[in-house]
Structures are given as C-alpha cells and as structure tokens.
Scaffold this active site. Structure first.
Site, short mmCIF file in Angstrom:
data_model
loop_
_atom_site.label_atom_id
_atom_site.label_comp_id
_atom_site.label_asym_id
_atom_site.label_seq_id
_atom_site.Cartn_x
_atom_site.Cartn_y
_atom_site.Cartn_z
CD GLU A 81 61.42 86.80 -87.82
OE1 GLU A 81 61.64 87.15 -86.64
OE2 GLU A 81 60.91 87.57 -88.66
CB SER B 246 -3.79 66.25 -90.73
OG SER B 246 -5.05 66.89 -90.81
#
Length: 851
Positions: A90, A504
């Site tokens: 780059e 229950s």
C-alpha cells in the site's frame, strides 16, 4: 540575438507568472479549505463503531451485536510481518514521506490525463486515514485536495505508529470486517498475531478490493493478490527467498468464521441486548463497543444447554419417529458408478499400486467418493438445529448403518442408536419395534444425527420444548438460562415469557403459608373427597388426587412428598385465600398472576419458570427475598466501568444483630430500631419475608420429596442437602421440577408451546427431573454439601405416625418430627397393641424425647 533574448525573457516571465499563479491558487485553496479542516486532535478521541459484546461472569464471550465487526487493537499487537506486508502493498515510502507521496500523485495524475483512467493509486496510508475518518467517498478535486491537506496536518500532529494504529483498526476488509483483527477472526478464526506469513499477506492485500477480491467471494483473485504482496515483500527484502517460496505454495485456508461465541447462551444474550438498548438507545448500543459482563457461569450454561437438549431428545426417542426421510438428489446409480471408474486414467499400474509414468495421477474414484461429493454439496446449505448434523446413509446392515456427516467424515450408527425409531402414532402410543436397520433407513436417505455421551444417535427435531433457570439464592444472580431447544428455531424465551401452570411445584408456598399460621409438619389433614359449589362454575368442582384414590387423615409432611391434592385444598381453605395470596406475593411471586380461589392450591396460577425460580430462592436461602439479576457490570470500550450491579444479599448475621436490637430493654423502652429504619441503614441486605423456622421445616419436608417421594430420581447425585418439588398439570400438559440447596436453585419446565398432553406417562419426575439432574451434576460438582442451617427455636420429637401426637414410651413405629418450640404437641398417642418396645414402660418413668 536580441530576438532570442526577448523570447527567453518572455518565457521566464511566463514561467514566473505561472509559478506565481500556481502559488496564488494553492494559497487561495489553502485559505479556503484550511478553516474547514477538522481538528487532528479529535482523531485521538474518536470512537470507532464497535459492536456490543456480552460475556459470562468468568469472561467467556457469549454474543456480539452490531453491523460492523470490529475489535480494536494497539500497534504493539500488530505483527511486524503484517506491517511489512501492508507497506509493501500500500505505501512503500510511508516512513519517509510527509503524508503525501509526490511521485505517486504525479504518476496518478499523468495516467489520468494521458489515458483518461486511474490505473495506479496515489493515496498514502495517511491520506486513507484522513479519508476514512473524516471524509466521504465522493470523487471530486475539492475532496482530494482536502484529503491532501488533512494528511499533511495529521503527519505533523501524530507519530507514524499512531497513524498505522488508526489505519489497521478502521479499514474495511470485506464480510463486515472492519480492522485487521476482525478480518483475522472472520477469515481464519484466529487473532491477527496467530496468522502465518501467507495469511498475513492475504489480509494485507484486502484493502484494494475488499468485497470483490476477498478469499470467500473470489478465491483465485485473492490468491493472486496475496502472491503479489509476498513478491513485494521479497523485493523489499522483508522476507527471504525460502520464506517467499514456502508462502506462495500455501493453500487457501480462509473460510467464513462467524465469530462463533465461546459459550452458547442466545436467550440470555437477547435479554442483555434488550436491556442495553433500553439503557443507551439503539444506535449507541450497537456502535460504542460496550462490554457487558453477566452473572452467567460458563460451565453452568454449557451444562444447562446440553441437559435441556438431551432431555428433549430423550422424550422424543421414547415417543417414536415422526420424521420421514427424504433421499439425496443425484444419487449415482451402479451403472453410472462403473462408467465413472472406467473413465479413470488408464495408465494406473494396479500391480505396483502406483502410476505407470512419473506423472502423478489420482486413484480411480470409488462409487462412495462419487456419492459423497454430491451429498456434501447438498448438505452444505441445509440448516441443522441444536447439536444435530445432517448425514447421508451410505450402507445399511442388519443392525447398523454407515452414514457420512456433512463434514465428510463417516460414522456408524449401531442398533441402540436407532432401535428407538418406532413409528410415532400419538403421545400415548407408537408402532411396533423395528427388527432391523433396513426397516428404518435406506441407502441415500438424508437423516439427522447427534452425538450423545456414549454414541451417535439417529435424531429428529423435537416437537416438545423446555426451559431451565438456575439462580444463586444468596444474591439472585442468574447462573444459567435456557429458553428453548434452539434460538435459531424460535427466539421465544420460554424461561421468561411463557406463563404456564406450575401444578404441584407451587404447593410448597401453600404449605409455608399454612405453617406460618399454626400448622405443623405433623398436623393431620383429611385426604377425602370434597365438592365445591360455586355460582361462577358451570358444574360442581370435585378435585381429586392423580391416582383417583383417597388416603384419609394424612400428616402434612406426608401429603407434600406424596403430592396429595385434597390436602393442599383443605389447608388453603383453612388458612384463607386472601391471607395466603398476600403471604405468597411477599415472597417475590407476582400477585397479579395468583388465582383468587381454591384452585391456587393445585398450582393453577400460570407463571414463568423465571418467576417460579424466584420464589424458590426464598425457600433455599433461609427466608429472604432477593431479586433475580443477570448483569454484573458494563464497561466502555476502553475498560472504564459504566455500571456495576450491587444486588441485595442474604446476611444471616446481620439479621441476628437486628433481632438482638429488637429485644425490649428492661426498663420497658421501645426497641432500639425499627425494621424499616434497619433496612434503610443497610440497603444492601435482603429483607426477611419468611420465618426462619417455617423455612427450615419446609426445607426438611422438601428433602423428603427426594428421599421418599416423587423426586427420588435426584438420589443419583448422592447428596443429602437437596430439596425440591415435582409438578405435573392436568392431562400432563406441563411438567416441572424445582430443586435447590442453600447455594443454587434450579427450575426446569417441559411442555409443548401449544399446550397439549405430553402423554399418560409424562410427569415432573420423568421428564423435567432428569434434565435437572443432568444439569445439577455439573453445577454442584464444585459446591460442597450446603444444607440450610438449622435455626434456634426448633425441637425434634418422636411422634406417632398415624396421629401426629407424641409417641408413647416404647412405641416401635415412632418417627422423628421437627416442631417450633411453641407447637410441640401436648397430647400423647394412645398405645396400640403390638407397638410397645420390650413391653413398654410406665409414662412417668420414660424420659421426654426432645432433641
């Protein structure tokens, strides 16, 4: 001669004028653009758009939310080879130019003028930083000039390392990856510093065309770009010839990694996401890099997810095979297979087992290889839920089958892995047992398999659902939560959203209210038929026990561990509905959901597993109300603590001190401090909402549910500190188990999303309890025995099991029972023939049996 001098003078004046014009123009442009340039200092303070990350309490990643995948890193964390690769590709003059590369810009301008096309880039890394952080992607001379000026400013204000750090964290590298660390994770599933030279070069080559030339979208172009970067590194003497040659030979190893979470907790993660969005707003939640640390323990969550799935699959296997198997398309016939083999290279030397020439030739393709290629391609796009995988049946034997998994590996399904596959008829019946593998599978079938603890199983997507909630009763911390079989299948969180009747499993709250109002574990309640007439009912209500039998006078303890419905109704009627509702609601259960009639005794009040578990925390911690919580702290991207949760905690010694202060002085003055003032003084202390003696009595009764009642499946854990209660609703539509010791509470629910019967043999003890046991075997593995401490003010007494009264001296069948001191039965049972021990002894000579 004079003419020549005049021409020269003119040219010099023209050049001077041109130079002046250029300088004046540049100055004008500078004076025009300079005031509009942003402050370079703001770069140091800029917040990168970073996703929300959610972690367990022990720092394991659970989830990530945000469009941009980014994990900022420091310059020191960037490998040197990556820097070299990046600069080679780059900006080779990065360390020497002042922010712009004059030669590069001139070359780009010349190419643009002469060809009308931009062939080479003129932007430096510094210019890209300026563009990425400050400028739009608009293509104009004004933007380019602004970019140049800003780059010059950045170079004056920042070091080269700072500029590189900004670049590697901001640059887009394809597949939603922003920054090199995110790219390394997405393409390789590793940290950037763990990549080899070829992989680093691949990442360094992505900025040029991150979408068009990444290794997923265009592998060939990506390899070409990678090799170009490696060649540039070699020409710049960053790598040796040997390193270059080795790197360009590296195969493409990139594939899409979805930043897999380290622990599966999607339902909890969604709870966190929703909370953070409410707290900070949607935009901030997904972009500011908040790190949320939950109270979840990773080993508990892993165990919970596994236990729920295995439990649902076990239920599914018990009820038969609902799935019909499709076959793969393009299954190659025997004729086609033989033709393919004939088309293999003819210069294969079968006698030598190697090519006849020096040129390497592959082995002739086998029929299995040909089918495998087709099948793998078709399985690649098939969604698989939970821990199941798609597979193709390759060979079927009498009692086994060879199948190929979607990853290409081959496994064998033995007879225990598939013999469950009777045809499903309904929840109560299935077809005959299969006698051979051929009755179940055919070659070419497309099937689902899953790996169990000891083997691979033939599998199917369960129709039934489940949820699990596990909490720390000392502070309310959520330790694990599962909201369903698979979040991708359904994001509906049954743990916090599904209101279901607990049956229950709700009875302990009814019993605690009764014991706060004078009943004892030895109180006799008649288990007999009862009819209730009510104008609001179309017919009289005749509740009954599940068995349809009635057992007459029954001690409260017995009634609870045997889950007697009629006893629960009678004690609720005795205590009073409104008084019981008021009492239960103070334990943390939502009052608005509690039924205001006698059906409350049977658990008719629909609530979520999360809410039921919240109530059970009071039973587990000695009677204190703690609020469930799931977020420990929130940090900013830079680690600053933004929020820290400080839940109320159980503090037994604190309440002992309070009780001491409550003692009325000898002179008759008022207590030293009121309850309200004491709680204001110590806001971090959980309030007491149940008498500690009532709490301990209930704990001992719920221990008997496991020792002698419907929860005996928990005995496999070989612990004496566990207590709990099963729950099964009418027609077995919902099954539950809530169990605990002093350190952990866990509630499990199993049922269908659209309520329907689970089958006549489905109960809390057979469907929910096995999941609870599986999870708790891991959750309790590092927790020592943690029974509730026995408080003062209790006595243990031998009683007559039939009457609940004091046992008479020498009574052989006497049992121990625990009472509050003021509730010790005053009467003694009548002696019965045959129950005297050694003939018995006169009452006045027998010692009182108090312990």
């Amino acid at each position: 001669m004079k003419k020549s001098r005049s021409v020269l003078r003119f040219l010099l004046l023209l050049a001077a004028a041109g130079t002046f014009a250029i300088a004046a123009g540049a100055l004008a442009i500078y004076l025009y653009l300079a005031p509009k340039l942003p402050s370079v200092e703001s770069l140091r303070e800029i917040e990168l758009q970073t996703p929300l990350k959610v972690y367990t309490a022990d720092g394991v990643l659970m989830a990530e939310f945000g469009e941009k995948k980014r994990t900022p890193i420091t310059f020191e964390q960037v490998p040197k080879n990556f820097i070299n690769a990046l600069l080679s590709a780059e900006d080779e003059n990065f360390y020497t130019h002042p922010g712009i590369d004059v030669k590069g810009l001139a070359r780009a301008v010349f190419e643009l003028i002469t060809t009308g096309k931009k062939r080479s880039g003129g932007s430096t890394i510094t210019m890209q930083v300026a563009k990425n952080y400050y400028l739009s992607s608009e293509k104009s001379f004004a933007r380019k000039l602004t970019e140049i000026l800003l780059a010059l400013h950045i170079e004056k204000a920042m070091t080269k390392q700072e500029i590189l750090e900004l670049y590697v964290n901001k640059i887009y590298l394809g597949k939603r990856a922003y920054g090199i660390e995110a790219a390394a994770q997405i393409y390789y599933g590793k940290h950037i510093w763990e990549l080899n030279l070829a992989q680093l070069a691949m990442v360094a080559g992505l900025p040029q065309a991150p979408s068009a030339a990444n290794p997923i979208n265009n592998p060939d172009r990506a390899i070409h770009r990678r090799n170009y970067v490696l060649a540039r590194m070699y020409s710049e003497n960053y790598i040796t010839h040997e390193e270059f040659e080795a790197a360009i030979r590296e195969p493409l190893t990139a594939r899409l990694h979805n930043l897999d979470n380290e622990v599966e907790a999607p339902y909890v993660a969604e709870m966190v996401r929703s909370y953070i969005v409410d707290l900070y707003g949607e935009d901030a939640a997904y972009t500011r890099g908040y790190k949320v640390y939950t109270t979840i323990i990773s080993k508990n969550q892993f165990a919970a997810q596994r236990a729920v799935r295995e439990g649902l699959h076990q239920y599914d296997r018990e009820h038969g095979l609902r799935m019909t198997f499709d076959s793969f398309k393009n299954v190659i016939s025997v004729t086609e297979q033989n033709q393919k083999v004939k088309e293999a290279p003819t210069n294969w030397n079968e006698d030598m087992g190697q090519p006849a020439s020096d040129t390497f030739l592959p082995l002739p393709p086998s029929p299995t290889d040909l089918n495998a290629q087709y099948w793998r391609e078709q399985m690649a796009d098939l969604p698989a839920l939970g821990t199941m995988q798609w597979a193709g049946v390759m060979r079927v034997y009498d009692k086994s089958a060879d199948v190929m998994l979607s990853d290409g590996n081959t496994i064998t399904l033995d007879w225990p892995a598939m013999s469950w596959a009777r045809k499903f008829l309904d929840t109560n019946s299935a077809g005959p047992n299969p006698k051979s593998a051929g009755e179940i599978l055919k070659v070419g079938n497309k099937i689902l398999v899953m790996q169990g603890k000891d083997r691979w199983y033939l599998a199917q997507e369960p129709a039934v659902q489940g949820a699990l909630v596990s909490l720390d009763p000392q502070n309310g911390s959520l330790l694990a939560l599962v909201g369903g079989y698979d979040f991708q299948q359904s994001s509906y969180n049954r743990a916090i959203q599904a209101d279901r009747q607990p049956g229950s499993a709700f009875k302990p709250f009814i019993y605690s209210a009764a014991m706060e109002n004078g009943l004892t574990p030895a109180s006799l309640i008649n288990d007999a038929p009862v009819v209730f007439e009510n104008d609001s009912l179309e017919a009289a209500w005749r509740p009954e026990n599940y068995s349809g039998e009635f057992f007459g006078p029954t001690r409260l303890r017995q009634a609870l561990y045997n889950s007697r419905n009629l006893v629960s109704i009678r004690i609720l009627r005795s205590t009073g509905i409104s008084k019981t509702v008021k009492y239960i609601s103070q334990l943390g259960l939502p009052e608005q959901k509690l039924s205001k009639d006698l059906s409350l005794a049977l658990g008719s009040s629909a609530m979520t597993p999360y809410e039921l578990a919240t109530g059970y925390m009071v039973l587990a911690n000695g009677g204190f109300k703690v609020q469930p919580n799931f977020i420990a702290r929130i940090e900013s991207l830079d680690g600053k603590e933004l929020l820290k949760n400080t839940p109320q905690i159980v503090c037994q010694p604190c309440w002992k001190s309070y009780e001491h202060l409550q003692e009325t002085p000898a002179d008759g003055q008022a207590p030293a401090i009121s309850t309200e003032d004491f709680q204001k003084r110590y806001p971090g202390m959980a309030p007491r909402v149940m008498d500690e003696r009532t709490n301990y009595l209930l704990y001992s009764m719920l221990q008997d549910v496991i020792r002698e009642g419907t929860g005996q499946g928990a005995l496999v854990l070989r612990r004496s500190d566990l207590a709990g209660k099963t729950g099964t609703t009418n027609e077995q539509k919902d099954t539950w188990f809530s169990g605990f010791n002093n350190k952990i509470v866990t509630t499990v629910w199993v049922g269908f999303d659209n309520p329907q019967s689970l089958g006549r043999n489905a109960f809390g003890g057979t469907t929910a309890l096995p999941i609870w046991v599986d999870y708790m075997s891991t959750a309790l593995s590092t927790i020592p025995e943690s029974p509730l401490p026995r408080p003062d003010g209790l006595v243990t007494l031998k009683i007559d099991p039939d009457t609940g009264l004091k046992a008479y001296p020498g009574q052989e069948n006497a049992i121990f029972e625990i009472f509050k001191e003021e509730d010790v039965p005053a009467e003694m049972a009548e002696p019965k023939h045959g129950n005297l021990q050694n003939g018995g002894a006169p009452e006045e000579q027998a010692p009182e049996q108090l312990f």
